[in-house]
Design a protein around this motif. Structure first.
Motif, short mmCIF file in Angstrom:
data_model
loop_
_atom_site.label_atom_id
_atom_site.label_comp_id
_atom_site.label_asym_id
_atom_site.label_seq_id
_atom_site.Cartn_x
_atom_site.Cartn_y
_atom_site.Cartn_z
N CYS A 111 0.84 -1.20 0.00
CA CYS A 111 0.00 0.00 0.00
C CYS A 111 0.87 1.24 0.00
O CYS A 111 1.44 1.61 1.04
CB CYS A 111 -0.93 -0.04 1.21
SG CYS A 111 -1.99 1.39 1.40
N LEU A 114 -0.80 7.82 0.24
CA LEU A 114 -1.51 8.74 -0.66
C LEU A 114 -0.57 9.86 -1.08
O LEU A 114 0.19 10.41 -0.28
CB LEU A 114 -2.74 9.31 0.05
CG LEU A 114 -3.85 8.31 0.40
CD1 LEU A 114 -4.94 9.00 1.19
CD2 LEU A 114 -4.42 7.67 -0.86
N HIS A 231 -6.16 -0.74 2.74
CA HIS A 231 -6.86 0.46 2.28
C HIS A 231 -7.98 0.83 3.26
O HIS A 231 -8.20 2.02 3.54
CB HIS A 231 -7.43 0.23 0.89
CG HIS A 231 -8.26 1.37 0.38
ND1 HIS A 231 -7.71 2.57 0.01
CD2 HIS A 231 -9.60 1.47 0.19
CE1 HIS A 231 -8.68 3.40 -0.39
NE2 HIS A 231 -9.84 2.75 -0.29
N GLY A 236 -6.47 4.60 3.34
CA GLY A 236 -6.35 4.77 1.90
C GLY A 236 -4.99 4.38 1.35
O GLY A 236 -3.96 4.61 1.99
N CYS A 237 -5.00 3.78 0.17
CA CYS A 237 -3.78 3.44 -0.57
C CYS A 237 -3.76 4.23 -1.87
O CYS A 237 -4.82 4.47 -2.48
CB CYS A 237 -3.71 1.94 -0.87
SG CYS A 237 -3.65 0.88 0.60
N ASN A 238 -2.60 4.60 -2.32
CA ASN A 238 -2.49 5.39 -3.54
C ASN A 238 -2.88 4.55 -4.76
O ASN A 238 -2.58 3.37 -4.84
CB ASN A 238 -1.06 5.91 -3.71
CG ASN A 238 -0.99 7.07 -4.66
OD1 ASN A 238 -1.43 8.16 -4.34
ND2 ASN A 238 -0.44 6.85 -5.85
N ILE A 240 -5.88 3.61 -5.78
CA ILE A 240 -6.83 2.54 -5.47
C ILE A 240 -7.85 2.37 -6.60
O ILE A 240 -8.37 1.26 -6.80
CB ILE A 240 -7.55 2.83 -4.13
CG1 ILE A 240 -8.21 1.55 -3.60
CG2 ILE A 240 -8.54 3.97 -4.27
CD1 ILE A 240 -7.25 0.46 -3.24
#
Length: 309
Positions: A111, A114, A231, A236-238, A240
């Motif tokens: 992950c 962001l 996530h 959050g994961c970049n 996604i």
């Protein structure tokens, strides 16, 4: 000295450290190039297959298949080593930042934070991996010239691999480091095996290539689940959105592959039962290479000749 020099050229060279994915400097980085190249690949494959439709004998290719397999094995091994060294260097340089955010190296591999941009060491090797997907499509033309059936799965699989590799770079998608490590390690083994058999050496007595592909798909499936969990848990994961699209494509490939695998297994099982009923259980199980009812083609040393997808 050799190890230090190798690490420098694979992870510390200025062209690797200062790499940046952009539409003006990176070859093949535009959407128009992506769709044009995939369309050209599909059209050329269909055209070549149509031109050779009435030809029964395969076109003599000499050492070309063996050279292609050896080249892909070496390239895959190089990318695997390069992104492994580069990921280790990125972990070393940014570990202080992760401690502040309570992030582990494994979480980063799955992950990306962001705001991650497609620049630096790992994205350089991701770009090289993207370019090698076009070399991978040469396998289709070799298969056509050998007069093997042009399947929808082959065209779809190669096209999707190019699209997914492009999305990794365009949206700095999470999980791509592990995906490249898994793929290049399996491909170096598979293409090394294909080179081994292409030069006339002993082949496996089991579906080697198919088993390797099953391992690769299984690893990807497990990691996709890990990305989804991180996530939801880490905020959050970049990339996604691109990950979600790639997940759908991966499940489509998995479905087509399993469908092919099951049909092949059932077809082989049906033929085996027919052979057993006609010639008796013992004779049906002990198939001979010179029998007209044999299911499998056997090589001189008695191992099955496996044809990869």
């Amino acid at each position: 000295m050799i190890q230090e020099r190798l690490m420098y050229y694979l992870s510390e060279h200025p062209s690797i450290v200062n790499f940046r994915w952009n539409h003006t400097q990176s070859w093949g980085s535009t959407w128009s190039f992506l769709f044009t190249s995939i369309s050209a690949y599909i059209l050329l494959s269909l055209l070549l297959n149509l031109l050779l439709f009435n030809r029964r004998r395969p076109v003599p290719l000499g050492p070309i298949p063996a050279i292609h397999s050896l080249s892909m094995a070496l390239i895959s091994a190089t990318i695997f080593t390069g992104i492994l060294f580069s990921a280790a260097a990125e972990i070393r340089d940014t570990r202080w930042f992760w401690r502040r955010n309570k992030t582990t190296a494994f979480q980063w591999l799955l992950c990306f934070p962001l705001g991650t941009r497609p620049s630096g060491r790992v994205f350089f090797w991701s770009y090289i991996f993207y370019l090698t997907r076009f070399l991978h499509t040469l396998r289709t033309f070799i298969a056509i010239l050998r007069r093997r059936k042009l399947s929808f799965f082959r065209l779809f699989n190669h096209s999707i691999l190019i699209i997914m590799s492009f999305l990794w770079l365009e949206f700095s998608q999470s999980f791509q480091i592990l995906a490249i490590l898994f793929t290049t390690s399996i491909y170096s083994i598979v293409y090394g095996y294909r080179f081994w058999t292409a030069i006339g050496l002993r082949s496996a007595c089991f579906p080697f290539v198919i088993n390797c592909q099953m391992v690769l798909l299984g690893c990807n499936l497990i990691c996709h689940i890990g990305v989804l969990l991180l996530h939801l848990m880490k905020g959050g994961c970049n990339g996604i959105g691109a990950w979600g699209f790639n997940s759908v494509l991966n499940f489509a490939i998995l479905f087509l592959f399993l469908n092919f695998y099951v049909k092949s297994h059932l077809r082989k099982k049906t033929k085996t039962s027919r052979s057993s009923s006609e010639y008796g259980d013992d004779e049906g199980l002990n198939l001979k290479s010179d029998s007209s009812t044999a299911i499998m083609d056997l090589n001189p040393i008695g191992c099955t000749k496996i044809k990869g997808i």
